[in-house]
Design an enzyme around this catalytic site. Structure first.
Site, PDB file in Angstrom:
ATOM      1  N   GLU A 121       0.824  -1.216   0.000  1.00  0.00           N
ATOM      2  CA  GLU A 121       0.000   0.000   0.000  1.00  0.00           C
ATOM      3  C   GLU A 121       0.856   1.263   0.000  1.00  0.00           C
ATOM      4  OE1 GLU A 121      -2.953  -0.402   3.103  1.00  0.00           O
ATOM      5  OE2 GLU A 121      -4.166  -1.674   1.810  1.00  0.00           O
ATOM      6  N   GLU A 161      -6.602  -8.002  -0.833  1.00  0.00           N
ATOM      7  CA  GLU A 161      -6.956  -7.991   0.592  1.00  0.00           C
ATOM      8  C   GLU A 161      -8.429  -7.658   0.721  1.00  0.00           C
ATOM      9  OE1 GLU A 161      -4.771  -5.398   3.162  1.00  0.00           O
ATOM     10  OE2 GLU A 161      -2.831  -6.020   2.370  1.00  0.00           O
TER      11      GLU A 161
HETATM   12  C1  GAL Z   1      -4.341  -2.996   4.853  1.00  0.00           C
HETATM   13  C2  GAL Z   1      -2.891  -3.429   4.991  1.00  0.00           C
HETATM   14  C3  GAL Z   1      -2.773  -4.741   5.722  1.00  0.00           C
HETATM   15  C4  GAL Z   1      -3.599  -4.711   6.974  1.00  0.00           C
HETATM   16  C5  GAL Z   1      -5.019  -4.395   6.598  1.00  0.00           C
HETATM   17  C6  GAL Z   1      -5.957  -4.378   7.767  1.00  0.00           C
HETATM   18  O1  GAL Z   1      -4.457  -1.657   4.555  1.00  0.00           O
HETATM   19  O2  GAL Z   1      -2.301  -3.565   3.715  1.00  0.00           O
HETATM   20  O3  GAL Z   1      -1.413  -4.980   6.023  1.00  0.00           O
HETATM   21  O4  GAL Z   1      -3.103  -3.754   7.836  1.00  0.00           O
HETATM   22  O5  GAL Z   1      -5.064  -3.123   6.016  1.00  0.00           O
HETATM   23  O6  GAL Z   1      -7.268  -4.114   7.341  1.00  0.00           O
END
Ligand code: GAL
Length: 692
Positions: free
Chosen positions: A158, A313
């Site tokens: 990110e 994710e």
């Molecule tokens: C994302 C991040 C992950 C984790 C996740 C939690 O933004 O890439 O590492 O922190 O959020 O929701």
């Protein structure tokens, strides 16, 4: 299968299903890792992202590397037939590194250097940081570049943020020199006679000075470029030592401060982190779904034309720790995943496979909870999704094809954000507005490509230009050529206010020839505060046959003059009563529309687009062009000779949907379609295979 998709993960004919896997947090507990391997298959998981925040385990001290644990994990994953997305660890720097080399720490706007905390916090131009990242990435690529499990590379995490140390601001001055050549040209672009800001030396250009909005815009460009440049630099050893393995990073959809159209040029595949935070008890959950659909359609087209992408994710149960806690009722998790597939994704992964025991994300949703591994609802839902993916994998290789485009640019957002004296100047406003213009298509199941204004939109039959505040060089001429050749374009208020330097146009408003093209001159802009909404009504006998009575304008309104355009609707309340709210003008073989009012989404806006779509002959999912039931959308992916209609129900109630004698079957059950309406369960998602 489409060759494009084979390249997502060469040789893999499954939809990607899995998540972030952090065995580095469990190295002292081998039985936990054994349990992971026992449960991957039970969950139907085929893909794992490994090593994202593992730097302090990979390099515990400067120049001391420990890869043995990762060797074992990757070998086991290869033996288990899993795809690995191997990460470079630069998203979180080991504490020893910042302690030893403080220059790697980021400097904020007040000139204060950060302390070694958190993550995503390094200086982009620190030579030490670049060297250390290059070293670890080279070692990873040397060791695992041809490892049988490693299918994709995940660079950092990110990417975001800015650093204002002397080196970074010096880099900004070099960037300005390369862009403008002379200081005089920068003075002109930044309008520096304002408040005696004329630069007599490059060193005077201070990105902290917000009063020059052209300067602010250039700093945004530079900060975004710097990060993109870092990504490209960081990827070099992977590309060199791991040929054929695609390289990507995880994006954050509509994240404001990185121009993803520019970053996408460096990405082999687009991968997205999506946390819409769906709230089942929110009466307007569909509005959240619309904005997510808009974002997904942008990601699908991020490289200029539709391409397969995937969700990197997401959150299974609704607990993403940094958002309000709204647990998802049964069904909603699958609906969210199917929504990504519906917009062209070929897989969905989670953050995270297993919850850690400590740290601020220990309660974050995961496939595995701290206890009762496969007995939990999350695990069972994930396993069930894996089984569904097996049944619907025929969709791989199909893509959404659109007749409609909506334009969206990052630089326009930055320029608008930097301006003072315009309404509701917050970061989300332009996204909300664009999503509102997109909603009438979503509600009819009409596919939309969301494109940068610089992309080719000539094959689209209708182009919507929502509040494109900054006009890039050449856009006006391209738009004119498009319309003259038969294209239809809708512009909304505040489009075309400034040029690429954030300077107001002098050749009309909207500028760059758009005033002439639309036949509309925009004179003033105002805001309808709550309780001060404006009424809008169609003009009797208008050529669009628009029947709008008592429409409501909220948000921004612009007061315009129809110089050479037909007025289709007018404001009918307030002191602006009688002035145009919607105009149209024929030009060559095409037509433009200028929407001066933020028509209320429920009443006016939908009727306006319905009339435009009817006149343009663009049909929706229902043959009469009508609306799908509230909260329901249909998104269609096409392959040779067959199309896949994804029906998504963003309501907690069952819905029946007429199919109007379509032939085909339910892709999951194989049941042939009949004349009766198809049923969608509460939060239901299904895929119909439609044959011509
Ligand atoms: C994302 C991040 C992950 C984790 C996740 C939690 O933004 O890439 O590492 O922190 O959020 O929701």
């Amino acid at each position: 299968m489409n060759p494009e998709v084979r390249s997502l993960i060469p040789g893999c004919d499954a939809l990607l299903h899995g998540g972030d896997y952090n065995p580095d947090q469990w190295l002292g507990e081998p039985e936990v890792i054994d349990e992971d391997f026992r449960l991957f298959d039970a969950a139907g998981v085929n893909t794992l992202s490994v090593g994202i925040f593992a730097w302090s385990r990979l390099e515990p001290a400067d120049g001391v590397y420990e890869f043995e644990w990762l060797d074992l994990i990757l070998d086991r994953l290869a033996a288990a037939g899993k795809n690995v997305i191997l990460a470079t660890p630069s998203g979180a720097r080991p504490l020893w590194l910042a302690q030893k080399y403080p220059e790697v720490l980021r400097t904020d706007r007040k000139g204060i250097r950060d302390t070694p905390t958190e993550r995503h916090n390094h200086c982009w131009s620190s030579p030490v940081y670049r060297r250390k990242v290059r070293e670890i990435n080279t070692r990873l690529a040397e060791r695992y570049g041809r490892h049988p499990a490693v299918k994709l590379w995940h660079v950092s995490n990110e990417l975001s943020g800015e650093c204002l140390c002397e080196r970074c601001t010096g880099g900004f001055h070099d960037w300005l020199k390369a862009r403008y050549g002379t200081l005089e040209a920068v003075n002109a672009a930044h309008w520096t006679d304002f408040w005696a800001h004329r630069y007599s030396d490059w060193s005077q250009i201070n990105p902290r000075d917000f009063v020059l909005d052209g300067l602010t815009l250039d700093w945004r460009r530079y900060a975004s470029w710097q990060l993109t440049d870092f990504y490209a630099w960081e990827s070099e050893p992977l590309r060199r030592l791991s040929p054929g393995a695609p390289v990507l990073t995880n994006l954050m959809g509509l994240f404001e401060w990185v121009d993803y159209h520019a970053l996408a040029r460096q990405l082999d595949i687009v991968a997205e982190d999506s946390y819409p935070g769906y709230q089942a008890d929110n009466a307007d959950i569909a509005a959240q779904a619309v904005e997510t659909g808009f974002k997904f359609d942008l990601l699908r087209c991020l490289k200029g034309e539709p391409r397969a992408w995937f969700l990197m994710e997401s959150c299974i149960d609704g607990n993403s720790v940094w958002k309000p806690l709204h647990l998802k009722p049964p069904g909603l998790h699958h609906l969210e995943m199917f929504q990504a597939l519906a917009h062209g994704a070929d897989g969905t992964l989670y953050f995270q496979w297993r919850k850690g025991r400590g740290g601020v994300e220990k309660y974050h949703g995961a496939v595995l909870n701290h206890t009762h591994a496969e007995e939990t609802r999350s695990f069972k839902e994930v396993a069930a999704l894996g089984r569904r993916y097996e049944r619907v994998k025929a969709v791989i290789g199909s893509l959404n094809r659109a007749e409609v485009a909506v334009l969206f640019d990052w630089e326009s957002r930055w320029a608008y954000r930097a301006a003072r004296g315009l309404p509701k100047n917050d970061g989300a406003m332009l996204v909300r507005h664009a999503a509102e213009q997109y909603e009438p298509f979503w509600r009819r199941g009409i596919t939309v490509d969301v494109l940068a204004s610089a992309f080719d939109f000539s094959r689209h039959r209708l182009v919507v230009v929502p509040r494109l505040y900054l006009i890039q060089p050449g856009f006006g001429a391209r738009m004119r050529a498009y319309v003259e050749a038969g294209g239809w374009a809708v512009f909304t208020g505040l489009t075309g206010m400034v040029n690429e330097s954030n300077l107001c146009w002098r050749d009309g408003c909207p500028g760059d020839g758009l005033e002439e093209l639309t036949g509309v001159w925009m004179e003033e802009v105002g805001e309808c505060f709550p309780g001060k909404e404006l009424r809008i009504d169609a003009v009797d006998g208008n050529s669009l046959e628009l029947r709008l009575e008592g429409g409501v304008a909220r948000g921004i309104y612009t007061r315009v003059h129809a110089r050479d355009a037909e007025v289709l609707a007018r404001y009918t309340s307030g002191w602006v009563a009688g002035t145009p709210a919607l105009c149209t003008r024929a030009c060559g073989a095409g037509r433009t529309f200028y929407l001066a009012a933020d028509a209320d989404r429920a009443g006016g806006l939908d009727l306006i687009y319905e009339a435009i779509l009817r006149a343009r002959g663009i049909a929706g999912f229902l043959p009469d062009g009508g609306l799908l039931p509230a909260g329901v959308t249909a998104q269609v992916r096409e392959a040779e000779g067959v199309s896949y209609a994804f029906l998504l129900n963003f309501t907690g109630a069952a819905v029946r949907l007429p199919l109007f004698q379509r032939s085909g079957c339910d892709l999951e059950t194989g049941a042939a379609l009949t004349d009766s309406p198809t049923e969608l369960a509460p939060w239901g998602a299904k895929i119909l295979t439609l044959t011509p």
